[in-house]
Design a protein around this motif. Sequence first.
Motif, PDB file in Angstrom:
ATOM      1  N   TYR A 179       8.370   7.564 -11.329  1.00  0.00           N
ATOM      2  CA  TYR A 179       7.212   8.367 -11.714  1.00  0.00           C
ATOM      3  C   TYR A 179       6.199   7.457 -12.727  1.00  0.00           C
ATOM      4  O   TYR A 179       6.960   6.367 -12.361  1.00  0.00           O
ATOM      5  CB  TYR A 179       7.679   8.516 -13.505  1.00  0.00           C
ATOM      6  N   PRO A 180       5.009   7.355 -12.514  1.00  0.00           N
ATOM      7  CA  PRO A 180       5.020   8.610 -12.122  1.00  0.00           C
ATOM      8  C   PRO A 180       4.108   9.201 -11.285  1.00  0.00           C
ATOM      9  O   PRO A 180       2.576   9.854 -10.680  1.00  0.00           O
ATOM     10  CB  PRO A 180       3.363   7.905 -13.144  1.00  0.00           C
ATOM     11  N   CYS A 181       4.569   8.755 -10.289  1.00  0.00           N
ATOM     12  CA  CYS A 181       4.472   9.111  -8.373  1.00  0.00           C
ATOM     13  C   CYS A 181       4.088  10.641  -8.445  1.00  0.00           C
ATOM     14  O   CYS A 181       5.204  11.267  -9.309  1.00  0.00           O
ATOM     15  CB  CYS A 181       5.425   8.380  -7.864  1.00  0.00           C
ATOM     16  N   PRO A 182       3.522  11.768  -8.376  1.00  0.00           N
ATOM     17  CA  PRO A 182       3.696  13.246  -7.696  1.00  0.00           C
ATOM     18  C   PRO A 182       4.653  14.129  -7.375  1.00  0.00           C
ATOM     19  O   PRO A 182       5.370  14.519  -7.094  1.00  0.00           O
ATOM     20  CB  PRO A 182       2.205  13.477  -7.248  1.00  0.00           C
ATOM     21  N   ASN A 183       5.554  13.019  -6.058  1.00  0.00           N
ATOM     22  CA  ASN A 183       6.316  12.547  -4.784  1.00  0.00           C
ATOM     23  C   ASN A 183       6.223  11.781  -3.846  1.00  0.00           C
ATOM     24  O   ASN A 183       6.383  10.555  -4.829  1.00  0.00           O
ATOM     25  CB  ASN A 183       5.365  14.372  -4.295  1.00  0.00           C
ATOM     26  N   THR A 184       7.563  12.232  -3.434  1.00  0.00           N
ATOM     27  CA  THR A 184       8.322  10.760  -2.776  1.00  0.00           C
ATOM     28  C   THR A 184       6.793  10.208  -1.523  1.00  0.00           C
ATOM     29  O   THR A 184       6.053  11.506  -0.712  1.00  0.00           O
ATOM     30  CB  THR A 184       9.220  11.619  -2.096  1.00  0.00           C
ATOM     31  N   VAL A 185       6.585   9.641  -2.189  1.00  0.00           N
ATOM     32  CA  VAL A 185       5.183   8.553  -1.485  1.00  0.00           C
ATOM     33  C   VAL A 185       5.749   8.208  -0.241  1.00  0.00           C
ATOM     34  O   VAL A 185       7.132   6.941  -1.087  1.00  0.00           O
ATOM     35  CB  VAL A 185       4.126   8.245  -2.759  1.00  0.00           C
ATOM     36  N   VAL A 230       0.854  -1.378   0.048  1.00  0.00           N
ATOM     37  CA  VAL A 230      -0.237  -0.117   0.282  1.00  0.00           C
ATOM     38  C   VAL A 230       0.924   1.301  -0.051  1.00  0.00           C
ATOM     39  O   VAL A 230       1.729   1.544   1.004  1.00  0.00           O
ATOM     40  CB  VAL A 230      -1.094  -0.181   0.856  1.00  0.00           C
ATOM     41  N   CYS A 231       0.643   2.356  -0.588  1.00  0.00           N
ATOM     42  CA  CYS A 231       0.963   3.386  -1.414  1.00  0.00           C
ATOM     43  C   CYS A 231       0.253   3.975  -1.091  1.00  0.00           C
ATOM     44  O   CYS A 231      -0.751   4.515  -0.777  1.00  0.00           O
ATOM     45  CB  CYS A 231       2.021   3.682  -2.483  1.00  0.00           C
ATOM     46  N   ASN A 232       0.446   5.853   0.273  1.00  0.00           N
ATOM     47  CA  ASN A 232      -0.382   6.980   0.309  1.00  0.00           C
ATOM     48  C   ASN A 232      -0.154   8.516  -0.790  1.00  0.00           C
ATOM     49  O   ASN A 232      -0.043   8.793  -0.853  1.00  0.00           O
ATOM     50  CB  ASN A 232       0.738   7.291   1.189  1.00  0.00           C
ATOM     51  N   THR A 233      -1.138   6.956  -1.590  1.00  0.00           N
ATOM     52  CA  THR A 233      -1.051   7.825  -2.858  1.00  0.00           C
ATOM     53  C   THR A 233      -1.872   7.410  -3.812  1.00  0.00           C
ATOM     54  O   THR A 233      -2.085   6.047  -3.493  1.00  0.00           O
ATOM     55  CB  THR A 233      -0.007   8.011  -3.560  1.00  0.00           C
ATOM     56  N   GLN A 234      -2.711   8.171  -4.695  1.00  0.00           N
ATOM     57  CA  GLN A 234      -4.551   7.720  -5.587  1.00  0.00           C
ATOM     58  C   GLN A 234      -3.788   8.086  -6.947  1.00  0.00           C
ATOM     59  O   GLN A 234      -4.908   7.143  -7.878  1.00  0.00           O
ATOM     60  CB  GLN A 234      -5.068   8.539  -5.521  1.00  0.00           C
ATOM     61  N   GLN A 235      -2.662   7.808  -7.604  1.00  0.00           N
ATOM     62  CA  GLN A 235      -2.207   8.182  -8.390  1.00  0.00           C
ATOM     63  C   GLN A 235      -1.613   6.913  -9.608  1.00  0.00           C
ATOM     64  O   GLN A 235      -1.115   5.799  -8.553  1.00  0.00           O
ATOM     65  CB  GLN A 235      -1.135   9.139  -9.167  1.00  0.00           C
ATOM     66  N   PRO A 236      -2.633   6.720 -10.360  1.00  0.00           N
ATOM     67  CA  PRO A 236      -2.968   5.610 -11.042  1.00  0.00           C
ATOM     68  C   PRO A 236      -1.461   4.595 -11.537  1.00  0.00           C
ATOM     69  O   PRO A 236      -0.223   6.327 -12.018  1.00  0.00           O
ATOM     70  CB  PRO A 236      -3.457   5.767 -12.242  1.00  0.00           C
ATOM     71  N   GLY A 237      -0.731   3.811 -11.493  1.00  0.00           N
ATOM     72  CA  GLY A 237       0.525   3.285 -12.107  1.00  0.00           C
ATOM     73  C   GLY A 237       1.175   3.972 -10.836  1.00  0.00           C
ATOM     74  O   GLY A 237       2.499   2.869 -10.878  1.00  0.00           O
ATOM     75  N   ARG A 257       1.243   2.830  -7.231  1.00  0.00           N
ATOM     76  CA  ARG A 257       2.279   1.563  -6.541  1.00  0.00           C
ATOM     77  C   ARG A 257       2.579   0.169  -7.328  1.00  0.00           C
ATOM     78  O   ARG A 257       3.564  -0.107  -6.876  1.00  0.00           O
ATOM     79  CB  ARG A 257       0.564   1.780  -6.124  1.00  0.00           C
ATOM     80  N   ASN A 258       2.237  -0.192  -8.711  1.00  0.00           N
ATOM     81  CA  ASN A 258       2.767  -0.968  -9.577  1.00  0.00           C
ATOM     82  C   ASN A 258       4.110  -0.517  -9.553  1.00  0.00           C
ATOM     83  O   ASN A 258       5.308  -1.678  -9.627  1.00  0.00           O
ATOM     84  CB  ASN A 258       1.828  -1.358 -10.884  1.00  0.00           C
ATOM     85  N   VAL A 259       4.580   0.757 -10.030  1.00  0.00           N
ATOM     86  CA  VAL A 259       5.507   0.928 -10.155  1.00  0.00           C
ATOM     87  C   VAL A 259       6.713   1.125  -8.948  1.00  0.00           C
ATOM     88  O   VAL A 259       7.744   0.627  -9.432  1.00  0.00           O
ATOM     89  CB  VAL A 259       5.901   2.667 -10.784  1.00  0.00           C
ATOM     90  N   CYS A 260       6.339   1.626  -7.515  1.00  0.00           N
ATOM     91  CA  CYS A 260       6.631   1.200  -6.606  1.00  0.00           C
ATOM     92  C   CYS A 260       7.429   0.060  -6.429  1.00  0.00           C
ATOM     93  O   CYS A 260       8.027   0.032  -5.836  1.00  0.00           O
ATOM     94  CB  CYS A 260       6.161   2.191  -5.913  1.00  0.00           C
TER      95      CYS A 260
END
Length: 229
Positions: free
Chosen positions: A163-169, A52-59, A61-64
Amino acid sequence: MGWYILHSLLNGVNKYSTSLGKVWLSVIFVFRVLVLVVAAETVWGDEQSDFVCNTQQPGCRNVCYDRFFPISHIRLWVFQLLFVSVPSFLIGMHVSQRKKGKKNIKIFRQNAAKQKIKIDAPLLRTYLVSLVFKMLFEASFMYLFYWIYEGFQMLRLVKCSEYPCPNTVDCFISRPTEKTICTVFMLVISALCILLNVSELCFLVVKYCIIQCRTSCFPAVENDTKSKR
């Protein structure tokens, strides 16, 4: 079914092994195969779904997830088990090619008539080479684990800025303590297998040297006793 086939193949090679080689095979199937089938698959079953990552940005969580787990522990352990088992199959292939002319093939064969131990040099060479490759594969996979996962400890929280995370999550790994214990256990088993391989290698080399010394010294003693008579 796949594990049963692997077990039957290694069991066929086991009769040409030393006592330490049979202990190695027991360790492989009791502490590796059973742990993989019973425990490890359960521990890592929720690996991706509970990451789980604290962001709703599509893609994001999969990239991380791909950043911190480029390959599953289970798959890497299966590859390790297969690579470590391959050198043992070389012994089986070596014996099967020579079995047409000989029925009893062993590294050290007792000659009951002459009360001497004969050495099967080609089989001994193949066996020693297989031991060296086993140790190399074990050590290589131990280093590979450290290099891929940047250590042997599973962290509770990891930071990702891919990328595509908006910042450090912040991303959270499920059951990190249990996974760390399982990882360390498998690494200890790898170290134990290397220790068994080194011990078996030393045993074979020492026994070979002792037999060679006896065969080179005793004929001279027998000739001296015959000449005195």
